[in-house]
Write a protein that holds these residues in place. Structure first.
Motif, mmCIF file in Angstrom:
data_model
loop_
_atom_site.group_PDB
_atom_site.id
_atom_site.type_symbol
_atom_site.label_atom_id
_atom_site.label_comp_id
_atom_site.label_asym_id
_atom_site.label_seq_id
_atom_site.Cartn_x
_atom_site.Cartn_y
_atom_site.Cartn_z
ATOM 1 N N ILE A 234 -7.793 -34.138 -4.796
ATOM 2 C CA ILE A 234 -7.362 -33.973 -3.408
ATOM 3 C C ILE A 234 -6.179 -34.896 -3.107
ATOM 4 C CG2 ILE A 234 -8.070 -34.354 -1.009
ATOM 5 C CD1 ILE A 234 -10.958 -33.615 -1.961
ATOM 6 N N ARG A 235 -6.326 -36.173 -3.503
ATOM 7 C CA ARG A 235 -5.270 -37.145 -3.188
ATOM 8 C C ARG A 235 -3.997 -36.836 -3.984
ATOM 9 N NH1 ARG A 235 -5.502 -38.340 1.608
ATOM 10 N NH2 ARG A 235 -3.336 -38.649 1.033
ATOM 11 N N ALA A 236 -4.137 -36.298 -5.198
ATOM 12 C CA ALA A 236 -2.950 -35.959 -5.981
ATOM 13 C C ALA A 236 -2.184 -34.845 -5.279
ATOM 14 C CB ALA A 236 -3.334 -35.540 -7.392
ATOM 15 N N GLU A 237 -2.922 -33.831 -4.825
ATOM 16 C CA GLU A 237 -2.274 -32.715 -4.149
ATOM 17 C C GLU A 237 -1.614 -33.187 -2.849
ATOM 18 O OE1 GLU A 237 -1.779 -29.364 -5.149
ATOM 19 O OE2 GLU A 237 -0.427 -29.692 -3.456
ATOM 20 N N LEU A 238 -2.242 -34.154 -2.200
ATOM 21 C CA LEU A 238 -1.722 -34.598 -0.902
ATOM 22 C C LEU A 238 -0.688 -35.710 -1.031
ATOM 23 C CD1 LEU A 238 -4.979 -34.570 1.256
ATOM 24 C CD2 LEU A 238 -3.075 -32.988 1.375
ATOM 25 N N PHE A 239 -0.381 -36.117 -2.267
ATOM 26 C CA PHE A 239 0.573 -37.206 -2.439
ATOM 27 C C PHE A 239 1.914 -36.882 -1.773
ATOM 28 C CE2 PHE A 239 3.985 -39.364 -4.768
ATOM 29 C CZ PHE A 239 3.607 -40.681 -4.561
ATOM 30 N N PRO B 22 -4.402 -32.341 10.855
ATOM 31 C CA PRO B 22 -5.780 -31.871 10.781
ATOM 32 C C PRO B 22 -6.385 -32.201 9.416
ATOM 33 C CG PRO B 22 -4.266 -30.052 11.261
ATOM 34 C CD PRO B 22 -3.449 -31.215 10.832
ATOM 35 N N ARG B 23 -7.714 -32.240 9.341
ATOM 36 C CA ARG B 23 -8.355 -32.489 8.059
ATOM 37 C C ARG B 23 -8.487 -31.178 7.282
ATOM 38 N NH1 ARG B 23 -14.680 -33.283 9.729
ATOM 39 N NH2 ARG B 23 -14.997 -33.354 7.499
ATOM 40 N N ARG B 24 -8.851 -31.297 6.007
ATOM 41 C CA ARG B 24 -9.111 -30.145 5.151
ATOM 42 C C ARG B 24 -7.913 -29.225 4.992
ATOM 43 N NH1 ARG B 24 -15.005 -28.767 7.856
ATOM 44 N NH2 ARG B 24 -16.262 -30.021 6.476
ATOM 45 N N ILE B 25 -6.695 -29.805 4.930
ATOM 46 C CA ILE B 25 -5.525 -28.975 4.662
ATOM 47 C C ILE B 25 -4.877 -29.446 3.356
ATOM 48 C CG2 ILE B 25 -5.076 -28.264 7.029
ATOM 49 C CD1 ILE B 25 -2.943 -30.416 7.200
ATOM 50 N N PRO B 26 -4.437 -28.499 2.521
ATOM 51 C CA PRO B 26 -3.890 -28.849 1.216
ATOM 52 C C PRO B 26 -2.407 -29.229 1.274
ATOM 53 C CG PRO B 26 -4.032 -26.483 1.434
ATOM 54 C CD PRO B 26 -4.576 -27.046 2.697
ATOM 55 N N ASP B 27 -1.770 -28.965 2.382
ATOM 56 C CA ASP B 27 -0.334 -29.183 2.500
ATOM 57 C C ASP B 27 -0.069 -29.558 3.951
ATOM 58 O OD1 ASP B 27 2.317 -29.281 1.991
ATOM 59 O OD2 ASP B 27 2.602 -27.122 1.682
ATOM 60 N N TYR B 28 1.008 -30.308 4.186
ATOM 61 C CA TYR B 28 1.220 -30.808 5.540
ATOM 62 C C TYR B 28 2.690 -30.909 5.845
ATOM 63 C CZ TYR B 28 1.520 -34.827 2.464
ATOM 64 O OH TYR B 28 1.833 -35.660 1.428
ATOM 65 N N SER B 29 2.980 -31.067 7.114
ATOM 66 C CA SER B 29 4.353 -31.199 7.552
ATOM 67 C C SER B 29 4.941 -32.518 7.045
ATOM 68 C CB SER B 29 4.382 -31.161 9.073
ATOM 69 O OG SER B 29 5.700 -31.049 9.503
ATOM 70 N N THR B 30 6.244 -32.512 6.816
ATOM 71 C CA THR B 30 6.887 -33.657 6.154
ATOM 72 C C THR B 30 6.754 -34.962 6.932
ATOM 73 O OG1 THR B 30 8.903 -32.776 7.098
ATOM 74 C CG2 THR B 30 8.562 -32.414 4.762
ATOM 75 N N GLN B 31 6.532 -34.880 8.244
ATOM 76 C CA GLN B 31 6.381 -36.123 9.005
ATOM 77 C C GLN B 31 5.158 -36.927 8.564
ATOM 78 O OE1 GLN B 31 5.032 -35.189 13.054
ATOM 79 N NE2 GLN B 31 4.864 -33.095 12.357
ATOM 80 N N PHE B 32 4.224 -36.292 7.857
ATOM 81 C CA PHE B 32 3.019 -37.004 7.420
ATOM 82 C C PHE B 32 3.145 -37.543 5.988
ATOM 83 C CE2 PHE B 32 1.241 -33.496 10.219
ATOM 84 C CZ PHE B 32 1.128 -34.293 11.351
#
Lengths: 529, 379, 189
Positions: free
Chosen positions: A54-59, A450-460
């Protein structure tokens, strides 16, 4: 007649099979405790590996490594494994090892059932882990298993549900055993209010288990029949109600939170007095606080679902009830600090973990209090703020207390001191990285992730990157713990005395290190101080 | 810098190590937004009140603890005192938290009551969650539309897309059709869902609310400042839960009225496009773009899908078999699978186009086509 | 086994079994709880006699809006004849809804009602409703369905508007239903 034969007769009760048979058929509380603890440690690494996926994908933003569906099944499995496979078996392991010794009993009340309740677990988790190999993958509806999403699960659903049933049966059997032991096997003269706090917290936890796990079993059974047998408990089309599942789930789920944390309170309440060389402050109020937290935990469940749209009166009720839990929890924290106050403290690894527990758990408690305020929860709900909150409570809370307990009791279990240098290294790496891992998640949640998302906006991106770095450091630091345990178990280290720690008090420290196979053949005499 | 670690990430790591001034932190988003409604500001104030309170308690509690840790150690030659309890102190630290909690409870109750006061709204927008897009229906004006992740974002977020997402503005927080509302108007939102539970959330409005199939939920807002506000689905709703953003555009009243007029006209025009005969090339071109927004995340850009959950379209019995089966599956979805019913989500032209595209691209070459008018008739 | 232990185990096992059943009992309890509190927009049902015997205040009026949804797996069209009416609490009102099938064969659907705001939903009482019962429509068939309801005069004064929402869901037994009329092969190129 050789001496050996005579010895054999004399020690017949000590005779037990060796090798694999010893572990498969053991009814000894220490062996079973060891099994539980090893299982918990193994699951800790499996669940941890999932967290690292999870953390690798969210890096960084963008999808790099895994499909979103697999990501969802990672978050789901990570939670199920950590809750049911690590913290619960881990604390049951402590209970198995320590309870009979703390109350002056020879063994647990129901040794055979003890064996069963452990050996169900490997089957349950094989069933759960196996789903990853099924077509359609593992469960991906979140550990909360909300319908209708959970009912979209492909082939994995029945496996997950049966796994949860098995885990439930195992913990309820374990809980029954623990209550039966505590209520019936105490050394003569030991009153309930003479019991060490760890025993007390486990007594309360066991009742919580018996009261809440069967409700979960009921809820998941309803899911199963909804999917395969045409019932419609949760299906709006059939006159059911998807929100009903959430109510039933959290009716179990909130006590479950305390099932995870109360034994942790118990462990810390043993350790702090030992290293402060001072009796626990406010023993009686600790017991009352534990009981009132347990009772309150049954009437606050809907604070997990403020956003489903409840009438105002219900929202207010659950908000006030939730806030009131802060009072007994506060009492506990103040009592720990008062125990440290004007003590003669030393900071060996167990104490370091216990102190870190008090501070970091309190931070988790603070964010919990903030989450309990219903109108603000409309913002916090289902964001990383919640993720940060429950990881502070469960990782730097429950898991840290288990680390503390492991270092504290390891010399008693193995007969050898652990490597203090490695222990301290493990502690400092863990405490720094756990904060690097979870503190930025508060910011992410507040900023709107939000939680439980595999991808996020660049501001995060920034905080996620930091969090991931923390996650990997934390994950790999835990290998030190394994090394410490192996060293101590193989007898590399100073020989431990019976008392082990200078400030240790209690029946378990009157037995040799390691203790005899059967703890107290003759009930000890209780001297009241 | 490699594309693996961005410049800003490096900066943040340095910053975290305390090498940069704390003022630079603002850039990274640390705190809750104050939002653009009176409620959101009250919620923000409550959040800050709670935060400041717990910080003060934290400072006192941790301060005492650290003082004790420094001074009450064996190495300092302290002798442990043996006190076990002190009723006065125990009473004090039971009463004080109760007082602090009461001080939170009062303003929290007030805000909650205000938030639930849903009377006297001037207009209503019904929000319906779909896997994985939102539908907005303007009840008074009687028009509605779907709002999906913008197609360039959708392309960029695919695994191995090769697109640098840091170059995309508002990555994952952009939609094709934003929901437009007038400012200074009390608007009621009704929320429901077509499949699983979703949650509609725009942080600047101060709240999120679940959209549950078969149930209607309501909440309201009154935005005071014009602007574009972005949010996301907040309740896990399946594979593409992370990819159904909400973009809310608050505009002055006149601008809103003009927009509503245009929208209605546009929808009328779209309906008229149904009647004319479309050429194969037109359908294929339109179909490709519909495929990228609606189908690509499950069936993949090359049509290979992600079996066994998401079957391949290339050579599939549906996409190469009788066209009526194909149409029926696209419009109605498939019971018991994750294939949604697109009949409502796409208009007749889009459905005709995407079906034609699927049959004649992605490695298929059935050679037939379907006209929007025929889809319209089937609907 | 020591008899004390036996007693403890028996008691605890019974508690576990009772709690398992309690999980199931929560289902009806929850329904009752919803009826009492209006949780989840559950509406009330009363008899015609009761409805007729309610007293009303002609000076008070409440707006009731009707919202209709069809789940995308059911090929039906569904709308209310009136979008919004003003009613006097205590007075029985009848409204009608129109449903039309677009399917090529028999289809079955079931409507689920929900009322918001939750504060007002328990005061919304129906004497007659098409909801929760299976509706059957032939190909292209249209049907008018009516709902008779009364808003309880005990409705809190601050509630001035209610929304009654219906969602039609497809029944499991439906088969592929779309009426697809293609000029077969005419499109072959």
């Amino acid at each position: 007649m050789s001496e050996a034969v005579l010895n054999g007769v004399e020690h017949q009760h000590d005779h037990h099979p060796t090798g694999i048979k010893r572990w498969l058929f053991t009814t000894n509380h220490k062996d079973i405790g060891t099994l539980y603890l090893c299982f918990s440690l193994l699951m800790f690494f499996i669940g941890g590996a999932m967290a690292l996926v999870i953390r690798a994908e969210l890096f960084s933003p963008g999808i790099q490594y895994v499909d979103p569906q697999f990501f969802n099944s990672m978050t789901t499995m990570h939670a199920l494994i950590m809750v049911f496979g690590v913290v619960m078996p881990g604390t049951v392991g402590f209970a198995n090892w320590m309870l009979p010794m703390m109350i002056g009993a020879p063994d647990m009340a129901l040794p055979r059932m003890n064996n069963w309740s452990f050996w169900i677990l490997p089957f349950a988790f094989t069933l759960l882990l196996m789903t990853l190999l099924l077509p359609g993958g593992g469960p991906a509806g979140g550990w909360t298993m909300y319908p209708p999403l959970m009912l979209q699960t492909e082939h994995a659903l029945p496996f997950v549900i049966f796994a949860v049933h098995f885990m439930g049966v195992s913990s309820v059997m374990g809980a029954i055993n623990i209550v039966a032991t505590i209520l019936n096997m105490r050394a003569p003269g030991m009153k309930l209010l003479d019991m060490p706090l760890f025993v007390w917290t486990w007594l309360v936890t066991a009742f919580l288990l018996i009261g809440s796990i069967p409700v979960l079993a009921g809820a998941v059974t309803m899911l199963l029949t909804d999917k395969f047998f045409g019932t419609s408990f949760f299906d709006a089309a059939g006159g059911g109600d998807p929100v009903l599942f959430q109510h039933v789930f959290w009716f179990f789920g909130h006590p479950e939170v305390y099932i995870l944390i109360l034994p942790a309170f118990g462990v810390v309440s043993q350790i702090i007095p030992t290293f402060a060389r001072k009796p626990l402050f406010g023993y009686v109020s600790m017991v009352y606080a534990t009981c009132s937290i347990a009772l309150l935990s049954f009437i606050v469940w809907a604070h997990h679902m403020f956003t489903v749209g409840m009438p105002l009166a219900a929202e207010l009720f659950f908000m006030y009830a939730t806030m009131s839990i802060a009072v007994p929890t506060g009492v506990k924290i103040f009592n720990w600090i008062a125990t440290m106050w004007r003590g003669e403290m030393t900071f060996e690894t167990p104490m370091l973990f216990a102190v870190a527990f008090v501070i970091l758990f309190t931070i988790g408690g603070f964010s919990g209090l903030m989450l309990g305020i219903a109108p603000v929860d409309f913002q916090y709900h289902d964001t990383y703020f919640v993720v940060a909150h429950f990881h502070y409570v469960l990782v730097s809370g429950a898991i840290f207390s288990m680390m503390a307990g492991a270092y504290y009791w390891l010399p008693k279990w193995t007969g050898y001191m652990y490597d203090e240098k490695l222990g301290k290294l493990h502690f400092w790496l863990s405490v720094v990285s756990v904060n690097l891992l979870f503190f930025p998640q508060h910011f992410l949640g507040l900023a709107g992730m939000p939680r439980r998302i595999p991808d996020y906006s660049t501001q995060f991106s920034e905080w996620n990157a930091i969090s991931s770095v923390g996650g990997f450091v934390f994950g790999f630091s835990q290998l030190i713990l394994v090394w410490v345990i192996i060293k101590s178990a193989r007898g590399h280290g100073e020989k431990a005395t019976a008392q082990v720690w200078e400030g240790a008090n209690g029946l378990e420290w009157t037995l040799s290190s390691p203790p005899p196979y059967h703890s107290f053949e003759v009930p000890p005499k209780i001297s009241r101080s | 810098m490699s594309d693996f670690v961005s410049n800003r990430q490096i900066k943040a790591l340095i910053l975290c190590a305390g090498l940069m001034p704390a003022t630079a932190l603002a850039e990274y988003g640390l705190n809750m937004t104050r939002g653009v409604t009176t409620i959101s500001r009250e919620i923000y104030d409550l959040h800050m009140l709670a935060f400041i309170m717990v910080s003060i308690i934290g400072l006192i509690v941790f301060g005492l603890m650290i003082w004790s840790i420094i001074h009450h150690r064996k190495s300092k030659g302290v002798k442990a005192s043996q006190f076990r309890h002190n009723s006065n102190w125990e009473t004090v630290w039971t009463i004080i938290p109760i007082l602090i909690l009461l001080s939170f409870a009062a303003p929290a109750t007030r805000t909650l009551i205000e938030l639930e006061d849903i009377e006297d709204t001037e207009m209503t927008i019904k929000v319906t969650g779909y896997q994985w897009r939102w539908h907005y229906q303007y009840l008074e004006e009687d028009f509605g539309f779907f709002s999906s992740l913008a197609s360039d974002h959708n392309e960029a977020r695919q695994k191995n897309s090769g697109i640098d997402v840091s170059k995309i503005e508002n990555y994952l927080l952009e939609v094709d059709n934003p929901v437009v509302i007038p400012v200074e108007t009390k608007i009621r939102f009704l929320l429901t869902s077509n499949d699983v539970i979703h949650a509609w959330w725009v942080p600047e409005l101060g709240w999120k609310r679940d959209a549950i199939p078969g149930f209607i939920n309501s909440n309201w807002t009154m935005v005071t400042e014009p602007g574009i506000y972005r949010g996301q689905c907040a309740e896990l709703c399946g594979r593409d839960h992370g990819f159904m953003p909400v973009v809310l555009k608050a505009v002055p009243q006149e601008e809103y009225l003009q927009w509503a007029k245009d929208m209605k006209q546009q929808q009328a025009e779209a309906a008229s496009g149904v009647d004319r005969e479309w050429t194969m090339a037109e359908l294929m071109e339109r179909g490709e773009s519909v495929y990228t927004t609606a189908c690509v995340s499950c069936h993949q850009a090359n049509g290979q899908g992600l079996p066994p959950v998401f079957p391949a379209l290339t050579g599939s019995p549906i996409a190469t078999g009788p066209i009526s089966d194909h149409i029926s599956i696209v419009i109605d979805g498939m019971q018991g699978t994750t294939m949604p019913a697109f009949g409502e989500q796409l208009n007749a032209v889009d459905i005709a186009a995407v079906i034609t595209f699927e049959r004649n691209a992605l490695g298929n070459s059935v050679g037939d086509m379907v006209q929007p008018a025929e889809i319209q008739a089937a609907q | 086994m020591n008899s004390n232990i036996k007693n403890t185990v028996t008691t605890l096992s019974s508690i576990a079994v009772i709690m398992f059943c309690f999980g199931y009992v929560l289902v009806p309890i929850y329904d009752v709880f919803c009826d009492i509190t209006g949780l989840n927009g559950k509406t009330g049902v009363i008899s015609k006699n009761e409805a007729n015997s309610l007293s009303f205040d002609i000076n008070r009026s409440v707006t009731v809006e009707f919202d209709t949804n069809v789940n995308s797996k059911l090929p039906w069209k569904f709308h209310a004849d009136t979008r919004k009416i003003s009613v006097i609490p205590g007075k029985l009102v009848e409204v009608s809804f129109e449903v039309e099938s677009l399917a090529a064969n028999q289809t079955f659907g079931k409507a689920v009602p929900s009322v918001t705001p939750p504060k007002g939903s328990i005061y919304f009482n129906k004497t007659e409703c098409f909801c929760f019962s299976e509706q059957e429509l032939g190909p292209g068939e249209r049907k008018t369905m009516s709902v008779r309801f009364v808003v309880d005069p005990a409705l809190p004064l601050e509630v001035k508007s209610l929304v009654l929402s219906y969602t039609f869901f497809a029944m499991e037994k439906n088969v592929s239903t779309r009426n697809i009329d293609l000029k077969i092969n005419s499109n072959k190129i």
